[in-house]
Design an enzyme around this catalytic site. Sequence first.
Site, PDB file in Angstrom:
ATOM      1  N   LYS A 177      37.158   9.585  66.669  1.00  0.00           N
ATOM      2  CA  LYS A 177      37.475   8.524  67.622  1.00  0.00           C
ATOM      3  C   LYS A 177      38.146   7.302  66.985  1.00  0.00           C
ATOM      4  O   LYS A 177      38.653   6.436  67.691  1.00  0.00           O
ATOM      5  CB  LYS A 177      36.216   8.102  68.381  1.00  0.00           C
ATOM      6  CG  LYS A 177      35.487   9.241  69.052  1.00  0.00           C
ATOM      7  CD  LYS A 177      36.314   9.990  70.072  1.00  0.00           C
ATOM      8  CE  LYS A 177      36.514   9.193  71.321  1.00  0.00           C
ATOM      9  NZ  LYS A 177      36.809  10.063  72.486  1.00  0.00           N
TER      10      LYS A 177
HETATM   11  N1  PMP Z   1      32.056  14.757  69.177  1.00  0.00           N
HETATM   12  C1  PMP Z   1      31.586  13.503  69.014  1.00  0.00           C
HETATM   13  C2  PMP Z   1      30.462  13.274  68.059  1.00  0.00           C
HETATM   14  C3  PMP Z   1      32.124  12.438  69.774  1.00  0.00           C
HETATM   15  O1  PMP Z   1      31.646  11.188  69.620  1.00  0.00           O
HETATM   16  C4  PMP Z   1      33.174  12.710  70.690  1.00  0.00           C
HETATM   17  C5  PMP Z   1      33.725  11.588  71.531  1.00  0.00           C
HETATM   18  N2  PMP Z   1      32.970  11.295  72.668  1.00  0.00           N
HETATM   19  C6  PMP Z   1      33.629  14.031  70.832  1.00  0.00           C
HETATM   20  C7  PMP Z   1      33.062  15.028  70.035  1.00  0.00           C
HETATM   21  C8  PMP Z   1      34.678  14.452  71.848  1.00  0.00           C
HETATM   22  O2  PMP Z   1      35.890  13.831  71.725  1.00  0.00           O
HETATM   23  P1  PMP Z   1      36.811  13.540  72.991  1.00  0.00           P
HETATM   24  O3  PMP Z   1      36.255  12.308  73.653  1.00  0.00           O
HETATM   25  O4  PMP Z   1      38.145  13.329  72.411  1.00  0.00           O
HETATM   26  O5  PMP Z   1      36.746  14.705  73.909  1.00  0.00           O
END
Ligand code: PMP
Length: 373
Positions: free
Chosen positions: A51
């Site tokens: 992120k």
């Molecule tokens: N894994 C973790 C630990 C996260 O913090 C996030 C973000 N919410 C994600 C996966 C998924 O990423 P995205 O929001 O880009 O789908």
Amino acid sequence: MSYRVQGILEDAIEAIGDTPLIRLDRFAALHGLRCNLLGKPEFLSSGGSVKDRIAKRMVEEAERDGRLIPGKSVIIEPTSGNTGIGLALVAAVKGYPVIITLPEKMSREKEATLRALGAEIVRTPTEAAWDSPESHIGVARRLEKEIPGGVILNQYDNPNNPLAHEYTTGPEIIAAVIAPSKSGRPTSGKVDCFVAGAGTGGTITGVSRALKKAHNPECVVVGVDPVGSILAPDDVNKKVQSGVCTYQVEGIGYDFVPKVLALEAVDSAEWLAHALGREKIDDDEAFAAARELIRAESLLVGGSSGSALAGAVRYLKSAEGSERFGNVEGKNVVVMLPDSIRNYMSKPWFLAHQMTGPTALAQQIEAALGSAA
Ligand code: PMP
């Protein structure tokens, strides 16, 4: 010997992204896979997760279009923690105050990291529906109205979320896969299959766009959704769950479909329908896979990496997945590893499992110390 010459970086923001692609040969062998299983360890980014990339892009674009003004704006964001950490890191370098609204479920470690970076934290009930005033989204909206200069960059709606992945994560994966193979193992020279969990959906949407548009239109994208979330299509959800319920894996799955995920359905509905919700993975499978990867590959991943890995294995061992990829030498399967164990050190799924009985080496140590006494 080869090494990348980056020169001296300006600050921690410049150390965001640019993560490697790493062979997961030992893990693949444990599961009888013959393809090249490749991990994208996003915890090597400066804030420790996938992120960071969107935090950087959302802030820079908001500055460009005048929504964020240094000395005046206050960044507010509802997040499962990692977007908050990325934003707090970028904001600390640039001098913005930050308020993060965070569901109770999210780990103390994330809260401690956020506080260390100077963010203010508001905890919200995990079970609050996303559109209720008590949820992390509801509370952030209230704060935005009441705090002077408050701005929500809104990762759920912001096109710069998937764009960050289309312009950086995806191209990095492609560059690594098309580079000459160091291992000498067979390779198709392209990304044949991509596996990731979805939270906001920014990662899977953006990376898939990059892979399909500019690299391999045939690439199969496998989305992994936790049991308890509704991001997978209805028919898949109905098979494994009776509705929305809470679960322990952090960062993936929701009780609503974020706009950044739906946007892609409009651009290219075909892959999304094909991709999302192929695999529903529960907490036990996810945490077991995360612990197994740490032990097998020395990659210190968090729980959602375990979900992606468990989903990858399930797909690659299925009749279709095994015939097309899992059992085919040279096929390249890339799995996202979004964050690290740093965020979960005190969680029972990690900590309790490290407190097991004596190993053979521990017994040797005891014997050696005993005989020396
Ligand atoms: N894994 C973790 C630990 C996260 O913090 C996030 C973000 N919410 C994600 C996966 C998924 O990423 P995205 O929001 O880009 O789908």
